[in-house]
Design an enzyme around this catalytic site. Structure first.
Site, PDB file in Angstrom:
ATOM      1  N   THR A   1      -0.238   2.227   6.589  1.00 19.95           N
ATOM      2  CA  THR A   1      -0.017   1.059   6.056  1.00 19.95           C
ATOM      3  C   THR A   1       0.052  -0.334   6.929  1.00 19.95           C
ATOM      4  O   THR A   1       0.280  -0.055   7.844  1.00 19.95           O
ATOM      5  CB  THR A   1       1.277   0.992   4.705  1.00 19.95           C
ATOM      6  OG1 THR A   1       2.296   1.449   5.821  1.00 19.95           O
ATOM      7  CG2 THR A   1       0.413   2.190   4.093  1.00 19.95           C
ATOM      8  N   GLY A   2      -0.283  -1.730   6.618  1.00 25.61           N
ATOM      9  CA  GLY A   2       0.014  -2.746   6.912  1.00 25.61           C
ATOM     10  C   GLY A   2      -1.316  -3.160   7.593  1.00 25.61           C
ATOM     11  O   GLY A   2      -2.543  -2.915   6.292  1.00 25.61           O
TER      12      GLY A   2
ATOM     13  N   GLY B   1      -5.001  -4.047   8.182  1.00 26.18           N
ATOM     14  CA  GLY B   1      -6.061  -2.757   7.988  1.00 26.18           C
ATOM     15  C   GLY B   1      -6.958  -3.059   9.019  1.00 26.18           C
ATOM     16  O   GLY B   1      -7.572  -2.752   9.636  1.00 26.18           O
TER      17      GLY B   1
ATOM     18  N   ARG C   1     -13.325  -8.613   0.433  1.00 24.42           N
ATOM     19  CA  ARG C   1     -12.466  -8.034   1.892  1.00 24.42           C
ATOM     20  C   ARG C   1     -12.801  -6.388   1.449  1.00 24.42           C
ATOM     21  O   ARG C   1     -11.737  -5.988   1.034  1.00 24.42           O
ATOM     22  CB  ARG C   1     -11.451  -9.249   2.015  1.00 24.42           C
ATOM     23  CG  ARG C   1     -10.899  -8.835   3.763  1.00 24.42           C
ATOM     24  CD  ARG C   1      -8.904  -7.965   3.024  1.00 24.42           C
ATOM     25  NE  ARG C   1      -8.479  -7.071   3.671  1.00 24.42           N
ATOM     26  CZ  ARG C   1      -7.800  -6.478   4.138  1.00 24.42           C
ATOM     27  NH1 ARG C   1      -7.319  -5.457   2.727  1.00 24.42           N
ATOM     28  NH2 ARG C   1      -6.878  -5.702   5.245  1.00 24.42           N
ATOM     29  N   VAL C   2     -12.273  -5.592   2.690  1.00 22.66           N
ATOM     30  CA  VAL C   2     -12.128  -4.704   2.580  1.00 22.66           C
ATOM     31  C   VAL C   2     -11.203  -4.470   3.688  1.00 22.66           C
ATOM     32  O   VAL C   2     -11.440  -4.149   5.133  1.00 22.66           O
ATOM     33  CB  VAL C   2     -13.170  -3.323   2.493  1.00 22.66           C
ATOM     34  CG1 VAL C   2     -13.269  -1.778   2.261  1.00 22.66           C
ATOM     35  CG2 VAL C   2     -14.343  -3.688   0.888  1.00 22.66           C
ATOM     36  N   GLY C   3     -10.286  -3.164   2.979  1.00 26.73           N
ATOM     37  CA  GLY C   3      -9.498  -2.937   4.217  1.00 26.73           C
ATOM     38  C   GLY C   3      -9.223  -2.257   5.323  1.00 26.73           C
ATOM     39  O   GLY C   3     -10.852  -1.361   4.874  1.00 26.73           O
ATOM     40  N   ASP C   4      -8.123  -1.379   5.525  1.00 25.70           N
ATOM     41  CA  ASP C   4      -8.538   0.111   6.173  1.00 25.70           C
ATOM     42  C   ASP C   4      -8.111   1.304   5.601  1.00 25.70           C
ATOM     43  O   ASP C   4      -8.574   2.236   5.688  1.00 25.70           O
ATOM     44  CB  ASP C   4      -7.882   0.222   7.153  1.00 25.70           C
ATOM     45  CG  ASP C   4      -6.225   0.381   6.559  1.00 25.70           C
ATOM     46  OD1 ASP C   4      -5.806  -0.236   5.615  1.00 25.70           O
ATOM     47  OD2 ASP C   4      -5.346   0.837   7.156  1.00 25.70           O
TER      48      ASP C   4
ATOM     49  N   THR D   1       0.981  -1.282  -0.611  1.00 22.70           N
ATOM     50  CA  THR D   1      -0.307   0.491   0.019  1.00 22.70           C
ATOM     51  C   THR D   1       0.811   1.161   0.631  1.00 22.70           C
ATOM     52  O   THR D   1       1.722   0.793   1.079  1.00 22.70           O
ATOM     53  CB  THR D   1      -1.032  -0.065   1.417  1.00 22.70           C
ATOM     54  OG1 THR D   1      -1.456  -0.989   1.505  1.00 22.70           O
ATOM     55  CG2 THR D   1      -1.774   1.032   0.936  1.00 22.70           C
TER      56      THR D   1
END
Ligand code: ASP
Length: 355
Positions: free
Chosen positions: A262-263, A265, A239-242, A211
């Site tokens: 980043t990382g 989420g 799936r949705v991250g941060d 990211t």
């Protein structure tokens, strides 16, 4: 316009510019995750040339999104478990206090631009999946196959390395032991060279987190940010991250500054990292302290149990309105990109919580 009017209006414009300048620190600064050396350089160059701060940071991260060899973002990003690349992005424009985001968008290599489209051209803040793709196409975005041959190979190696409880995998030719050695891989992929195969194996076992979060501040004190990603490799479809969550993967408040992450989420969403960091800075913490506090909140969610925290990689970034910046990593060893407007971009070490 008469000559006199022209002189007067230019004088008024210079006065307005001077007034705006006095609200800022006069510094032009961009910071980003460690993969943002080129992005921060481009963002600063554009801001110095007078570009809007959001346009500048978006143009910066477009370098990463367009690069097929960058496997955590845009074109060539590692796909979900079904082999489909799904991208997330968000943008936030300090001066107008507007924001936009897209989640799980397929086939558009620059989700950061689509996030800006959502901000600018709709009455919504966040769009997902097929609807986001339709919107992008309505505004002339071209569709692309985002799965490159290299990413497809890494995905296939990952699929072939999976085993059920009895050690079986339907995607291999009757092999019943876990794939370990490159000799076995070579048998499965005879046409692929050793180097590419070694890379694919690394990606399958330890997929990179690629990211990019990029924040930009101009001399007038205007600040904007963007975060864009292909998310966690091999994720469950949908799936949705941060990264597209305003307040988690990104947050900007024109009065205070901006922050991003980043990382992993999932950990950031649990602590609303971006918003937490900006509010920490509002209450007087330095950008580095504010990022470290976010790391502490992640650790606290695991009762500071290092054996469980070991599996988590997460980094926070913060840029204050006066040009002071910082970053913190949960674990020792991270770096972030900085361009302070005085020369080429460089990497600086992140502060860290756990050594
Ligand atoms: N934060 C991204 C996500 O959780 C992934 C990453 O930064 O590696 O989707």
């Amino acid at each position: 316009m008469t000559r006199r009017e022209l002189i007067l209006s230019s004088a008024a414009l210079s006065a307005a510019a001077a007034a705006a300048q006095s609200n800022g620190s006069g510094k032009t600064v961009s910071i980003a995750s460690g993969n943002g050396i080129n992005a921060t350089a481009r963002a600063v160059e554009m801001m110095k040339a007078g570009a809007d701060t959001l346009d500048a940071v978006i143009a910066g991260v477009n370098i990463n999104e367009d690069d097929p060899d960058e496997h955590g973002v845009g074109l060539g990003g590692l796909p979900n478990e079904e082999g489909v690349v799904e991208l997330d992005a968000s943008v936030m424009h300090g001066p107008t206090r507007r924001c936009g985001a897209v989640a799980s968008i397929q086939r558009i290599k620059n989700p950061s631009k689509v996030a800006k489209l959502v901000m600018q051209e709709t009455d919504h803040v966040m769009m997902a999946g097929a609807g986001a793709l339709k919107l992008a196409k309505a505004f002339g975005f071209a569709e692309d196959e985002l799965l490159t041959e290299k990413s497809r190979l890494a995905w296939m190696v990952w699929k072939k390395s999976l085993r059920d409880a009895s050690g079986h995998n339907n995607w291999t030719d009757g092999l019943d032991a876990p794939v370990k050695a490159s000799a076995q891989l070579k048998k499965m992929f005879p046409d692929v060279d050793e180097k590419t195969l070694a890379w694919a194996w690394q990606m399958a076992v330890h997929p990179i987190a690629g990211t990019i979060n990029c924040l930009g501040l101009n001399a007038k004190g205007e600040i904007s940010g963007v975060t864009t990603t292909s998310g966690l490799a091999w994720k469950i479809a949908g799936r949705v991250g941060d990264s597209p969550i305003i307040g988690a993967g990104l947050y900007v408040d024109q009065e205070v500054g901006g922050a991003g992450s980043t990382g992993r989420g999932e950990e950031n969403i649990r602590i609303s990292g971006g918003h937490t960091i900006v509010e920490n800075m509002r209450r007087g913490m330095s950008p580095t302290e504010a990022c470290l506090d976010a790391c502490k909140r992640v650790a606290r969610n695991y009762d500071n149990d290092n054996t469980r925290l070991k599996a988590i990689g997460i980094t926070f970034y913060a840029l204050r309105k006066d040009g002071v910046y910082g970053s913190a990593n949960l674990w020792k060893g991270g770096q972030f990109a900085v361009n302070d407007g005085k020369g080429p971009s460089r990497l600086e070490n992140c502060a860290y919580l756990l050594g």
